[in-house]
Design a protein around this motif. Sequence first.
Motif, PDB file in Angstrom:
ATOM      1  N   ILE A 103      -3.073  -2.564   2.458  1.00  0.00           N
ATOM      2  CA  ILE A 103      -2.720  -1.558   1.457  1.00  0.00           C
ATOM      3  C   ILE A 103      -2.360  -2.191   0.122  1.00  0.00           C
ATOM      4  CG2 ILE A 103      -1.065   0.269   0.875  1.00  0.00           C
ATOM      5  CD1 ILE A 103      -0.823   0.846   3.869  1.00  0.00           C
ATOM      6  N   VAL A 104      -1.677  -3.342   0.133  1.00  0.00           N
ATOM      7  CA  VAL A 104      -1.184  -3.968  -1.097  1.00  0.00           C
ATOM      8  C   VAL A 104      -2.272  -4.203  -2.146  1.00  0.00           C
ATOM      9  CG1 VAL A 104      -0.165  -6.068  -2.068  1.00  0.00           C
ATOM     10  CG2 VAL A 104       0.875  -4.996  -0.076  1.00  0.00           C
ATOM     11  N   PRO A 105      -3.394  -4.851  -1.812  1.00  0.00           N
ATOM     12  CA  PRO A 105      -4.404  -5.059  -2.861  1.00  0.00           C
ATOM     13  C   PRO A 105      -4.986  -3.768  -3.405  1.00  0.00           C
ATOM     14  CG  PRO A 105      -5.234  -5.752  -0.705  1.00  0.00           C
ATOM     15  CD  PRO A 105      -3.775  -5.525  -0.553  1.00  0.00           C
ATOM     16  N   PHE A 106      -5.041  -2.718  -2.583  1.00  0.00           N
ATOM     17  CA  PHE A 106      -5.550  -1.436  -3.068  1.00  0.00           C
ATOM     18  C   PHE A 106      -4.555  -0.778  -4.026  1.00  0.00           C
ATOM     19  CE2 PHE A 106      -8.280  -1.858   0.668  1.00  0.00           C
ATOM     20  CZ  PHE A 106      -9.503  -1.486   0.119  1.00  0.00           C
ATOM     21  N   ILE A 107      -3.260  -0.987  -3.789  1.00  0.00           N
ATOM     22  CA  ILE A 107      -2.251  -0.488  -4.722  1.00  0.00           C
ATOM     23  C   ILE A 107      -2.414  -1.184  -6.068  1.00  0.00           C
ATOM     24  CG2 ILE A 107       0.225  -0.390  -5.238  1.00  0.00           C
ATOM     25  CD1 ILE A 107       0.748  -0.092  -2.261  1.00  0.00           C
ATOM     26  N   ALA A 108      -2.613  -2.501  -6.028  1.00  0.00           N
ATOM     27  CA  ALA A 108      -2.818  -3.270  -7.265  1.00  0.00           C
ATOM     28  C   ALA A 108      -4.088  -2.813  -7.981  1.00  0.00           C
ATOM     29  CB  ALA A 108      -2.895  -4.766  -6.949  1.00  0.00           C
ATOM     30  N   LEU A 109      -5.114  -2.482  -7.207  1.00  0.00           N
ATOM     31  CA  LEU A 109      -6.372  -2.006  -7.787  1.00  0.00           C
ATOM     32  C   LEU A 109      -6.168  -0.673  -8.503  1.00  0.00           C
ATOM     33  CD1 LEU A 109      -9.491  -2.098  -8.113  1.00  0.00           C
ATOM     34  CD2 LEU A 109      -9.635  -0.944  -5.885  1.00  0.00           C
ATOM     35  N   ILE A 110      -5.446   0.252  -7.857  1.00  0.00           N
ATOM     36  CA  ILE A 110      -5.236   1.585  -8.426  1.00  0.00           C
ATOM     37  C   ILE A 110      -4.262   1.550  -9.599  1.00  0.00           C
ATOM     38  CG2 ILE A 110      -4.317   3.891  -7.946  1.00  0.00           C
ATOM     39  CD1 ILE A 110      -5.289   3.495  -5.045  1.00  0.00           C
ATOM     40  N   MET A 111      -3.167   0.815  -9.439  1.00  0.00           N
ATOM     41  CA  MET A 111      -2.112   0.818 -10.449  1.00  0.00           C
ATOM     42  C   MET A 111      -2.450  -0.060 -11.653  1.00  0.00           C
ATOM     43  SD  MET A 111       0.192   2.875  -9.141  1.00  0.00           S
ATOM     44  CE  MET A 111       1.744   2.512  -9.941  1.00  0.00           C
ATOM     45  N   ASP A 112      -3.052  -1.219 -11.410  1.00  0.00           N
ATOM     46  CA  ASP A 112      -3.279  -2.196 -12.479  1.00  0.00           C
ATOM     47  C   ASP A 112      -4.748  -2.445 -12.775  1.00  0.00           C
ATOM     48  OD1 ASP A 112      -0.501  -2.541 -12.527  1.00  0.00           O
ATOM     49  OD2 ASP A 112      -0.602  -4.133 -11.022  1.00  0.00           O
ATOM     50  N   LYS A 113      -5.632  -1.791 -12.036  1.00  0.00           N
ATOM     51  CA  LYS A 113      -7.074  -2.024 -12.178  1.00  0.00           C
ATOM     52  C   LYS A 113      -7.412  -3.498 -11.956  1.00  0.00           C
ATOM     53  CE  LYS A 113      -7.976   2.240 -13.388  1.00  0.00           C
ATOM     54  NZ  LYS A 113      -6.666   2.804 -13.124  1.00  0.00           N
ATOM     55  N   ARG A 114      -6.593  -4.174 -11.112  1.00  0.00           N
ATOM     56  CA  ARG A 114      -6.823  -5.598 -10.846  1.00  0.00           C
ATOM     57  C   ARG A 114      -7.931  -5.763  -9.821  1.00  0.00           C
ATOM     58  NH1 ARG A 114      -5.501  -9.857  -7.571  1.00  0.00           N
ATOM     59  NH2 ARG A 114      -4.377  -8.613  -6.048  1.00  0.00           N
ATOM     60  N   LYS A 115      -8.913  -6.589 -10.143  1.00  0.00           N
ATOM     61  CA  LYS A 115     -10.038  -6.823  -9.245  1.00  0.00           C
ATOM     62  C   LYS A 115      -9.545  -7.499  -7.969  1.00  0.00           C
ATOM     63  CE  LYS A 115     -14.591  -9.008  -9.028  1.00  0.00           C
ATOM     64  NZ  LYS A 115     -15.585  -9.843  -9.753  1.00  0.00           N
ATOM     65  N   ILE A 116     -10.043  -7.010  -6.850  1.00  0.00           N
ATOM     66  CA  ILE A 116      -9.644  -7.571  -5.566  1.00  0.00           C
ATOM     67  C   ILE A 116     -10.494  -8.795  -5.252  1.00  0.00           C
ATOM     68  CG2 ILE A 116      -9.409  -7.136  -3.095  1.00  0.00           C
ATOM     69  CD1 ILE A 116      -9.082  -4.199  -3.715  1.00  0.00           C
ATOM     70  N   ASP A 117      -9.850  -9.938  -5.098  1.00  0.00           N
ATOM     71  CA  ASP A 117     -10.544 -11.169  -4.752  1.00  0.00           C
ATOM     72  C   ASP A 117     -11.143 -11.036  -3.351  1.00  0.00           C
ATOM     73  OD1 ASP A 117     -10.548 -13.950  -3.390  1.00  0.00           O
ATOM     74  OD2 ASP A 117     -10.407 -14.417  -5.525  1.00  0.00           O
ATOM     75  N   LYS A 118     -12.412 -11.412  -3.203  1.00  0.00           N
ATOM     76  CA  LYS A 118     -13.078 -11.234  -1.903  1.00  0.00           C
ATOM     77  C   LYS A 118     -12.444 -12.086  -0.809  1.00  0.00           C
ATOM     78  CE  LYS A 118     -16.721 -14.621  -2.989  1.00  0.00           C
ATOM     79  NZ  LYS A 118     -18.189 -14.810  -3.130  1.00  0.00           N
ATOM     80  N   PHE A 119     -11.867 -13.214  -1.191  1.00  0.00           N
ATOM     81  CA  PHE A 119     -11.213 -14.053  -0.196  1.00  0.00           C
ATOM     82  C   PHE A 119      -9.871 -13.450   0.219  1.00  0.00           C
ATOM     83  CE2 PHE A 119     -13.935 -16.990  -2.595  1.00  0.00           C
ATOM     84  CZ  PHE A 119     -14.753 -17.413  -1.561  1.00  0.00           C
ATOM     85  N   GLU A 120      -9.156 -12.861  -0.745  1.00  0.00           N
ATOM     86  CA  GLU A 120      -7.914 -12.168  -0.415  1.00  0.00           C
ATOM     87  C   GLU A 120      -8.192 -11.005   0.527  1.00  0.00           C
ATOM     88  OE1 GLU A 120      -5.187 -12.856  -4.427  1.00  0.00           O
ATOM     89  OE2 GLU A 120      -6.419 -11.052  -4.256  1.00  0.00           O
ATOM     90  N   MET A 121      -9.239 -10.244   0.218  1.00  0.00           N
ATOM     91  CA  MET A 121      -9.563  -9.097   1.046  1.00  0.00           C
ATOM     92  C   MET A 121     -10.016  -9.522   2.437  1.00  0.00           C
ATOM     93  SD  MET A 121      -9.553  -5.934   1.386  1.00  0.00           S
ATOM     94  CE  MET A 121      -9.057  -5.598  -0.303  1.00  0.00           C
ATOM     95  N   SER A 122     -10.843 -10.562   2.494  1.00  0.00           N
ATOM     96  CA  SER A 122     -11.300 -11.063   3.795  1.00  0.00           C
ATOM     97  C   SER A 122     -10.117 -11.559   4.622  1.00  0.00           C
ATOM     98  CB  SER A 122     -12.312 -12.204   3.600  1.00  0.00           C
ATOM     99  OG  SER A 122     -13.455 -11.756   2.914  1.00  0.00           O
ATOM    100  N   GLY A 123      -9.213 -12.295   3.958  1.00  0.00           N
ATOM    101  CA  GLY A 123      -8.037 -12.785   4.658  1.00  0.00           C
ATOM    102  C   GLY A 123      -7.148 -11.671   5.136  1.00  0.00           C
ATOM    103  N   ALA A 124      -7.011 -10.619   4.316  1.00  0.00           N
ATOM    104  CA  ALA A 124      -6.168  -9.483   4.680  1.00  0.00           C
ATOM    105  C   ALA A 124      -6.708  -8.775   5.922  1.00  0.00           C
ATOM    106  CB  ALA A 124      -6.072  -8.506   3.509  1.00  0.00           C
ATOM    107  N   PHE A 125      -8.006  -8.497   5.941  1.00  0.00           N
ATOM    108  CA  PHE A 125      -8.591  -7.804   7.090  1.00  0.00           C
ATOM    109  C   PHE A 125      -8.598  -8.686   8.335  1.00  0.00           C
ATOM    110  CE2 PHE A 125     -10.445  -4.851   3.942  1.00  0.00           C
ATOM    111  CZ  PHE A 125     -10.147  -3.649   4.582  1.00  0.00           C
ATOM    112  N   LEU A 126      -8.804  -9.985   8.145  1.00  0.00           N
ATOM    113  CA  LEU A 126      -8.768 -10.890   9.288  1.00  0.00           C
ATOM    114  C   LEU A 126      -7.353 -10.967   9.865  1.00  0.00           C
ATOM    115  CD1 LEU A 126     -10.601 -12.730  10.926  1.00  0.00           C
ATOM    116  CD2 LEU A 126     -10.007 -14.611   9.406  1.00  0.00           C
ATOM    117  N   ALA A 127      -6.346 -10.926   8.978  1.00  0.00           N
ATOM    118  CA  ALA A 127      -4.954 -10.924   9.427  1.00  0.00           C
ATOM    119  C   ALA A 127      -4.657  -9.667  10.243  1.00  0.00           C
ATOM    120  CB  ALA A 127      -4.008 -11.007   8.232  1.00  0.00           C
ATOM    121  N   ILE A 128      -5.205  -8.536   9.805  1.00  0.00           N
ATOM    122  CA  ILE A 128      -5.004  -7.283  10.540  1.00  0.00           C
ATOM    123  C   ILE A 128      -5.612  -7.367  11.933  1.00  0.00           C
ATOM    124  CG2 ILE A 128      -5.823  -4.893  10.667  1.00  0.00           C
ATOM    125  CD1 ILE A 128      -3.406  -5.131   9.023  1.00  0.00           C
TER     126      ILE A 128
END
Length: 293
Positions: A103-128
């Motif tokens: 959820i955290v990177p999506f909050i940053a995307l919506i609130m700050d329009k910050r691009k989600i790093d593909k490695f951050e996203m991959s790591g996040a889903f792998l952690a889940i």
Amino acid sequence: MSKYIGEIMLFTTAIIWGSGFVFSAISLDYLTPYQILAVRFSVGVLILSFIFYKRLRNIKKSTLLRGFILGFLLYLAFLLQTVGLQYTTPSKNAFITAINVVIVPFIALIMDKRKIDKFEMSGAFLAIIGIAFLSLQLSVGKINIGDLLTLGCAFGFAYQIYYTSKYVKDEDPILLTVVQMGVAALFAWIFVIGKGEIYFSLEWEGILSTLYLGVFSTTLAYCFQTMAQKYTSETKTAIILSTEALWGMVFSVLILSEVLTGRMIIGAILILLAIIIAETKPNFFKRKAMEDI
């Protein structure tokens, strides 16, 4: 160097929170969830206020306001998690709570329009996925009110991480933590008094376990988290803190003699891979690109 110090603090926080599972289990034999939250946050604010009382003289209105927001989110998340646990299984409660990593990177995307790093996203889903192996029981069940409350808890922790990252840029991390703890304690006591749970067990095992939660899992851990987020992104913070489930498994095996299963080992490996991908993979490709030039 500051970046690495921040990440070490976050890993330490995850280890402390992991050990907190064991002491929470012990505390619940003597106190209600509402009483435990009231004690742990009260201990936290008292210790921090005593140690850093000189800093409190210079507290700003902005710190009070931002600390109030963080404290409200912190207590709301714990409250939803605890109440949700009364209507669902501990494994589903732990897994759904861990969704805050995604959820955290999506909050940053919506609130700050910050691009989600593909490695951050991959790591996040792998952690889940890793946390699912660690804590999710392989059984089929319908979504109930407990699952929905726990999902709300995941959003609460995600927003707490996100806003902490924003606020610590302009605030004293210690003062922000003190106010946050004070507000969480205030809400906790309102619920304890409102529910009429004013009589506490005085058994030593329950007292010592709850004090551990107050001193280490609350005071030290949240102080580390707030200071560390001055130097670490909210997404990396969420991923590192997700290792709490891994450390919870380790302490459960060591202290509560929980049997280590193959599924738990797979989950632990996946979480470690998530950290490696999120933390080192971009640097690896950057070095490779430089070599090709």
